[in-house]
Every structure is written in structure tokens, then in C-alpha cells.
Design a protein around this motif. Structure first.
Motif, PDB file in Angstrom:
ATOM      1  N   GLY A 110     -76.459 -39.698   3.107  1.00 59.82           N
ATOM      2  CA  GLY A 110     -77.514 -40.393   2.386  1.00 59.82           C
ATOM      3  C   GLY A 110     -78.681 -39.503   2.000  1.00 59.82           C
ATOM      4  N   CYS A 111     -78.416 -38.221   1.740  1.00 56.60           N
ATOM      5  CA  CYS A 111     -79.486 -37.281   1.397  1.00 56.60           C
ATOM      6  C   CYS A 111     -79.711 -37.226  -0.108  1.00 56.60           C
ATOM      7  CB  CYS A 111     -79.145 -35.886   1.914  1.00 56.60           C
ATOM      8  SG  CYS A 111     -79.109 -35.787   3.720  1.00 56.60           S
ATOM      9  N   ILE A 112     -80.916 -36.822  -0.482  1.00 56.20           N
ATOM     10  CA  ILE A 112     -81.310 -36.697  -1.885  1.00 56.20           C
ATOM     11  C   ILE A 112     -81.815 -35.280  -2.117  1.00 56.20           C
ATOM     12  CG2 ILE A 112     -82.943 -37.476  -3.652  1.00 56.20           C
ATOM     13  CD1 ILE A 112     -83.165 -40.109  -2.093  1.00 56.20           C
ATOM     14  N   GLN A 113     -81.414 -34.696  -3.253  1.00 58.02           N
ATOM     15  CA  GLN A 113     -82.003 -33.415  -3.640  1.00 58.02           C
ATOM     16  C   GLN A 113     -82.472 -33.517  -5.085  1.00 58.02           C
ATOM     17  OE1 GLN A 113     -79.654 -29.950  -4.338  1.00 58.02           O
ATOM     18  NE2 GLN A 113     -77.731 -31.066  -4.168  1.00 58.02           N
ATOM     19  N   LYS A 114     -83.694 -33.009  -5.313  1.00 53.89           N
ATOM     20  CA  LYS A 114     -84.269 -33.023  -6.654  1.00 53.89           C
ATOM     21  C   LYS A 114     -84.783 -31.629  -6.971  1.00 53.89           C
ATOM     22  CE  LYS A 114     -85.918 -37.758  -6.119  1.00 53.89           C
ATOM     23  NZ  LYS A 114     -87.108 -38.583  -5.917  1.00 53.89           N
ATOM     24  N   ASN A 115     -84.252 -31.072  -8.047  1.00 56.08           N
ATOM     25  CA  ASN A 115     -84.724 -29.788  -8.558  1.00 56.08           C
ATOM     26  C   ASN A 115     -84.641 -28.665  -7.518  1.00 56.08           C
ATOM     27  OD1 ASN A 115     -85.688 -28.249 -10.718  1.00 56.08           O
ATOM     28  ND2 ASN A 115     -87.788 -28.365  -9.959  1.00 56.08           N
ATOM     29  N   CYS A 116     -83.539 -28.633  -6.783  1.00 57.46           N
ATOM     30  CA  CYS A 116     -83.341 -27.578  -5.776  1.00 57.46           C
ATOM     31  C   CYS A 116     -82.387 -26.522  -6.314  1.00 57.46           C
ATOM     32  CB  CYS A 116     -82.773 -28.162  -4.485  1.00 57.46           C
ATOM     33  SG  CYS A 116     -83.925 -29.230  -3.628  1.00 57.46           S
ATOM     34  N   LYS A 117     -82.579 -25.280  -5.869  1.00 51.77           N
ATOM     35  CA  LYS A 117     -81.710 -24.175  -6.258  1.00 51.77           C
ATOM     36  C   LYS A 117     -80.938 -23.700  -5.034  1.00 51.77           C
ATOM     37  CE  LYS A 117     -85.020 -22.642  -9.687  1.00 51.77           C
ATOM     38  NZ  LYS A 117     -86.009 -21.631 -10.036  1.00 51.77           N
ATOM     39  N   GLY A 118     -79.623 -23.562  -5.185  1.00 45.24           N
ATOM     40  CA  GLY A 118     -78.796 -23.021  -4.116  1.00 45.24           C
ATOM     41  C   GLY A 118     -78.280 -24.033  -3.114  1.00 45.24           C
ATOM     42  N   LEU A 119     -78.648 -25.285  -3.248  1.00 42.14           N
ATOM     43  CA  LEU A 119     -78.124 -26.340  -2.373  1.00 42.14           C
ATOM     44  C   LEU A 119     -77.153 -27.155  -3.209  1.00 42.14           C
ATOM     45  CD1 LEU A 119     -78.142 -27.753   0.360  1.00 42.14           C
ATOM     46  CD2 LEU A 119     -80.049 -29.139  -0.438  1.00 42.14           C
ATOM     47  N   ALA A 120     -75.959 -26.599  -3.333  1.00 43.33           N
ATOM     48  CA  ALA A 120     -74.960 -27.200  -4.216  1.00 43.33           C
ATOM     49  C   ALA A 120     -74.173 -28.278  -3.485  1.00 43.33           C
ATOM     50  CB  ALA A 120     -74.012 -26.129  -4.739  1.00 43.33           C
ATOM     51  N   ILE A 121     -73.820 -29.304  -4.216  1.00 47.24           N
ATOM     52  CA  ILE A 121     -73.011 -30.388  -3.647  1.00 47.24           C
ATOM     53  C   ILE A 121     -71.701 -29.844  -3.097  1.00 47.24           C
ATOM     54  CG2 ILE A 121     -71.801 -32.538  -4.179  1.00 47.24           C
ATOM     55  CD1 ILE A 121     -74.734 -32.963  -4.247  1.00 47.24           C
ATOM     56  N   GLN A 122     -71.141 -28.801  -3.730  1.00 43.44           N
ATOM     57  CA  GLN A 122     -69.869 -28.278  -3.250  1.00 43.44           C
ATOM     58  C   GLN A 122     -69.974 -27.710  -1.835  1.00 43.44           C
ATOM     59  OE1 GLN A 122     -71.245 -27.311  -6.167  1.00 43.44           O
ATOM     60  NE2 GLN A 122     -71.286 -25.102  -6.357  1.00 43.44           N
ATOM     61  N   ASN A 123     -71.170 -27.471  -1.340  1.00 45.56           N
ATOM     62  CA  ASN A 123     -71.324 -27.031   0.036  1.00 45.56           C
ATOM     63  C   ASN A 123     -71.077 -28.156   1.027  1.00 45.56           C
ATOM     64  OD1 ASN A 123     -72.020 -24.397  -0.598  1.00 45.56           O
ATOM     65  ND2 ASN A 123     -74.185 -24.879  -0.773  1.00 45.56           N
ATOM     66  N   THR A 124     -70.911 -29.367   0.548  1.00 39.48           N
ATOM     67  CA  THR A 124     -70.713 -30.522   1.418  1.00 39.48           C
ATOM     68  C   THR A 124     -69.291 -31.023   1.275  1.00 39.48           C
ATOM     69  OG1 THR A 124     -71.513 -32.025  -0.252  1.00 39.48           O
ATOM     70  CG2 THR A 124     -73.143 -31.149   1.268  1.00 39.48           C
ATOM     71  N   SER A 125     -68.343 -30.291   1.797  1.00 42.10           N
ATOM     72  CA  SER A 125     -66.940 -30.617   1.611  1.00 42.10           C
ATOM     73  C   SER A 125     -66.410 -31.579   2.660  1.00 42.10           C
ATOM     74  CB  SER A 125     -66.107 -29.323   1.643  1.00 42.10           C
ATOM     75  OG  SER A 125     -66.304 -28.682   2.896  1.00 42.10           O
ATOM     76  N   ASN A 126     -67.246 -32.105   3.534  1.00 38.27           N
ATOM     77  CA  ASN A 126     -66.756 -32.982   4.600  1.00 38.27           C
ATOM     78  C   ASN A 126     -66.830 -34.462   4.234  1.00 38.27           C
ATOM     79  OD1 ASN A 126     -69.471 -33.345   4.668  1.00 38.27           O
ATOM     80  ND2 ASN A 126     -69.766 -32.707   6.780  1.00 38.27           N
ATOM     81  N   GLY A 127     -66.944 -34.769   2.946  1.00 36.80           N
ATOM     82  CA  GLY A 127     -66.951 -36.165   2.514  1.00 36.80           C
ATOM     83  C   GLY A 127     -68.293 -36.857   2.713  1.00 36.80           C
ATOM     84  N   SER A 128     -69.322 -36.097   2.938  1.00 40.66           N
ATOM     85  CA  SER A 128     -70.645 -36.670   3.154  1.00 40.66           C
ATOM     86  C   SER A 128     -71.177 -37.294   1.868  1.00 40.66           C
ATOM     87  CB  SER A 128     -71.611 -35.574   3.628  1.00 40.66           C
ATOM     88  OG  SER A 128     -71.130 -35.000   4.807  1.00 40.66           O
ATOM     89  N   THR A 129     -72.157 -38.152   2.015  1.00 40.35           N
ATOM     90  CA  THR A 129     -72.697 -38.829   0.843  1.00 40.35           C
ATOM     91  C   THR A 129     -74.054 -38.299   0.465  1.00 40.35           C
ATOM     92  OG1 THR A 129     -73.701 -40.536   2.202  1.00 40.35           O
ATOM     93  CG2 THR A 129     -71.477 -40.959   1.401  1.00 40.35           C
ATOM     94  N   TRP A 130     -74.252 -38.235  -0.838  1.00 40.57           N
ATOM     95  CA  TRP A 130     -75.536 -37.847  -1.440  1.00 40.57           C
ATOM     96  C   TRP A 130     -75.931 -38.960  -2.363  1.00 40.57           C
ATOM     97  CZ3 TRP A 130     -78.507 -33.417  -0.888  1.00 40.57           C
ATOM     98  CH2 TRP A 130     -77.975 -32.410  -0.083  1.00 40.57           C
TER      99      TRP A 130
END
Length: 131
Positions: A110-130
Motif C-alpha cells: 500500500g505504498c505511494i511514490q510521487k516524482n521519485c528517481k531510482g525507486l522503480a516498481i520492478q524492484n518490487t517483484s514479490n507481488g507487493s501492492t503500490w
């Protein structure tokens, strides 16, 4: 040690460190840290304009924490958990040896990222939710 509703500007109050503590409703601003382990629990805290270089966040727990304008350079987040956290205008960059930040076995929920660099969704390969 347990800290509640405290303000930390530029550093933690000595002799306390980043290990084995619980921080609730605390605000951290302008913290510049090089190296060191962070394995504490943070609940409903804010981090603003903090800069970590070679930080090691092993098994740290972050619940409803907001990171704003923070920089993480070559930082490792091994086994950390981020629950309903928000990252705004943060950078996850290379260290001076061109090593990226690492996110091994990190749980994101349940995390949110706005205008971040280097925190790519592909780094979350464990099925987590954004969001």
C-alpha cells in the motif's frame, strides 16, 4: 528505547542510535548519515530532506511513514518492510563506487511514490501492492 512525538533535526540525540529503537509520531529533518545500521521500527513518522550514504536498513519496519525530498545513495534495504508509506521527491542513487540501492527481500504494501528517481516498481517483484 521508545521515542514518541520527538523532533530530530540534523542528528539523533546521543547516545541513542538507529538500532533496536521504536519511533512513533517522530519527525526527522536534515539528517545526514554515512554508513551505519538501521533496524528500528518507525510508526507514523516523517523524514524530510534526509541524506543517507551507504546506509544499511536491515529488517527495519516502516508503517505509515512519509519520506519527502530524501536521498539514499548506495543504500541497502535488506528484509525491510514498508507498510502504507509515501515517498515524495526522493532519490535512490548510486554511491561513489557506482553501486545502486538494493531492495533484497523488501516487502512493500500500500505504498505511494510521487516524482521519485531510482525507486522503480520492478524492484518490487514479490507481488507487493503500490497505489
Amino acid at each position: 528505547m521508545f521515542f514518541e512525538s520527538q523532533q530530530f533535526d540534523t542528528r539523533l540525540k546521543k547516545p541513542f542510535g538507529w538500532s533496536d529503537n521504536v519511533f512513533r509520531y517522530c519527525d526527522f529533518a536534515h539528517i545526514n548519515a554515512e554508513g551505519g545500521d538501521v533496524d528500528s521500527v518507525f510508526v507514523s513518522c516523517t523524514f524530510e530532506k534526509c541524506d543517507w550514504y551507504w546506509g544499511i536498513f536491515n529488517l527495519a519496519v516502516f508503517v505509515q511513514v512519509k519520506f519527502t525530498n530524501c536521498t539514499f545513495r548506495g543504500t541497502a534495504f535488506s528484509g525491510s518492510k514498508f507498510i502504507e508509506c509515501e515517498f515524495v521527491d526522493c532519490e535512490f542513487t548510486l554511491d561513489n563506487l557506482n553501486s545502486e540501492c538494493s531492495f533484497e527481500d523488501v516487502v512493500w504494501y500500500g505504498c505511494i511514490q510521487k516524482n521519485c528517481k531510482g525507486l522503480a516498481i520492478q524492484n518490487t517483484s514479490n507481488g507487493s501492492t503500490w497505489r
